[in-house]
Design a protein around this motif. Structure first.
Motif, PDB file in Angstrom:
ATOM      1  N   VAL A 162       5.135  -0.106  -8.673  1.00  0.00           N
ATOM      2  CA  VAL A 162       6.013  -1.114  -8.078  1.00  0.00           C
ATOM      3  C   VAL A 162       5.382  -2.490  -8.291  1.00  0.00           C
ATOM      4  O   VAL A 162       4.160  -2.637  -8.252  1.00  0.00           O
ATOM      5  N   GLY A 163       6.230  -3.493  -8.492  1.00  0.00           N
ATOM      6  CA  GLY A 163       5.729  -4.851  -8.628  1.00  0.00           C
ATOM      7  C   GLY A 163       5.806  -5.346 -10.049  1.00  0.00           C
ATOM      8  O   GLY A 163       6.682  -4.942 -10.822  1.00  0.00           O
ATOM      9  N   ALA A 164       4.875  -6.219 -10.412  1.00  0.00           N
ATOM     10  CA  ALA A 164       4.874  -6.810 -11.748  1.00  0.00           C
ATOM     11  C   ALA A 164       4.573  -5.740 -12.801  1.00  0.00           C
ATOM     12  O   ALA A 164       3.907  -4.738 -12.511  1.00  0.00           O
ATOM     13  N   ALA A 172      -1.482  -7.672  -2.326  1.00  0.00           N
ATOM     14  CA  ALA A 172      -0.493  -8.698  -2.003  1.00  0.00           C
ATOM     15  C   ALA A 172      -1.148  -9.913  -1.358  1.00  0.00           C
ATOM     16  O   ALA A 172      -0.897 -11.065  -1.731  1.00  0.00           O
ATOM     17  N   ILE A 175      -2.453  -1.673  -1.265  1.00  0.00           N
ATOM     18  CA  ILE A 175      -1.162  -2.360  -1.392  1.00  0.00           C
ATOM     19  C   ILE A 175      -1.192  -3.691  -0.652  1.00  0.00           C
ATOM     20  O   ILE A 175      -0.883  -4.754  -1.210  1.00  0.00           O
ATOM     21  N   PRO A 217      -0.042 -12.060 -11.055  1.00  0.00           N
ATOM     22  CA  PRO A 217       0.912 -11.038 -10.601  1.00  0.00           C
ATOM     23  C   PRO A 217       0.158  -9.841 -10.019  1.00  0.00           C
ATOM     24  O   PRO A 217      -1.057  -9.688 -10.239  1.00  0.00           O
ATOM     25  N   TYR A 218       0.874  -9.016  -9.274  1.00  0.00           N
ATOM     26  CA  TYR A 218       0.245  -7.811  -8.728  1.00  0.00           C
ATOM     27  C   TYR A 218       1.225  -6.648  -8.749  1.00  0.00           C
ATOM     28  O   TYR A 218       2.448  -6.828  -8.795  1.00  0.00           O
ATOM     29  N   ALA A 219       0.675  -5.464  -8.725  1.00  0.00           N
ATOM     30  CA  ALA A 219       1.467  -4.235  -8.677  1.00  0.00           C
ATOM     31  C   ALA A 219       0.726  -3.225  -7.826  1.00  0.00           C
ATOM     32  O   ALA A 219      -0.450  -3.405  -7.496  1.00  0.00           O
ATOM     33  N   TYR A 220       1.422  -2.157  -7.470  1.00  0.00           N
ATOM     34  CA  TYR A 220       0.800  -1.083  -6.692  1.00  0.00           C
ATOM     35  C   TYR A 220       1.547   0.209  -7.000  1.00  0.00           C
ATOM     36  O   TYR A 220       2.571   0.215  -7.694  1.00  0.00           O
ATOM     37  N   ASN A 221       1.023   1.310  -6.491  1.00  0.00           N
ATOM     38  CA  ASN A 221       1.661   2.602  -6.750  1.00  0.00           C
ATOM     39  C   ASN A 221       2.198   3.230  -5.482  1.00  0.00           C
ATOM     40  O   ASN A 221       1.751   2.933  -4.375  1.00  0.00           O
ATOM     41  N   SER A 255      -3.400 -11.815  -3.824  1.00  0.00           N
ATOM     42  CA  SER A 255      -2.564 -12.539  -4.784  1.00  0.00           C
ATOM     43  C   SER A 255      -2.077 -13.860  -4.204  1.00  0.00           C
ATOM     44  O   SER A 255      -2.091 -14.902  -4.865  1.00  0.00           O
TER      45      SER A 255
END
Length: 226
Positions: free
Chosen positions: A118-120, A86, A82, A100-104, A89
């Motif tokens: 969560v995130g993009a 971030a 996570i 963009p970035y996302a995580y779980n 990015s």
């Protein structure tokens, strides 16, 4: 686009030196998850302040740009991934590659936006960001989440490739976790540095306190290396 997935030697050398100075890469005697006694230990959780995390992100971003690996977004598996996603990015955007970035989440949320991601929005070619690949479990879980979201995992970026044999059912096998991800899961793996780079660093270490670990690391690689 042509790709250069082999590590940049100068960048790798600088990263190993930085990791040692930051206390993230340590030498001594450490028990690994596989039960082996390793003469070194890499703990990315110790990149624990703004300066160190920012420098770490710079290494990831420069390595990714150098690799030429095409990707549309970053995905950071909980928990270490996570922060890494971030930070990387931010650094990529600074270098002119805004992604963009996302995580779980580990547990699904049943209120607000809900779900585990969560995130993009997870779409396109997704690059997984992690510290190391120990057994490939985190990678397989990430692949499942990314594909369930309708996107396609394209690779994994890690800080250090230990280049050592994985274990299966308690026994050593002839391939590493990184090779498993490349050959069995079909994903490219981009590493900032490897065990070979660590050994090159020790070869040139002027400090006797570091140089003494050259032989133990060489012996460990001879026994468990791939």
């Amino acid at each position: 686009m042509s790709t250069n997935l082999s590590p940049n030697a100068s960048l790798a050398e600088d990263f190993v030196k930085f990791s040692v100075e930051a206390g993230v890469l340590r030498f001594g005697e450490f028990k690994t998850k596989a039960g082996r006694l390793s003469p070194y230990f890499f703990n990315a959780g110790l990149f624990d302040d703004g300066a160190k995390l920012g420098r770490l992100a710079e290494f990831y971003a420069r390595r990714l740009v150098d690799s030429g690996l095409p990707f549309d977004m970053l995905f950071g598996p909980a928990y270490k991934g996570i922060t890494l996603a971030a930070a990387v990015s931010v650094e990529l955007a600074r270098l002119g590659h805004n992604k963009p970035y996302a995580y779980n989440r580990k547990e699904a949320k049943d209120h607000g936006e809900g779900g585990t991601l969560v995130g993009a929005p997870v779409r396109g070619r997704v690059l997984i960001i992690d510290d190391v690949i120990s057994a490939g479990t985190s990678v397989r879980e990430s692949i499942a989440m990314i594909r369930a979201a309708g996107a396609e995992p394209c690779g994994v970026a890690i800080a250090l490739d230990r280049q050592e044999k994985a274990t299966e059912n308690g026994a050593d096998v002839d391939w590493s976790a990184v090779q498993y991800v490349r050959d069995k899961l079909g994903l490219e793996v981009v590493a900032i540095a490897s065990l070979a780079d660590l050994m090159a660093f020790l070869d040139h270490a002027a400090d006797p306190a570091l140089a003494q670990f050259k032989q133990p690391v060489a012996a460990y690689r001879a026994r468990y290396g791939v």
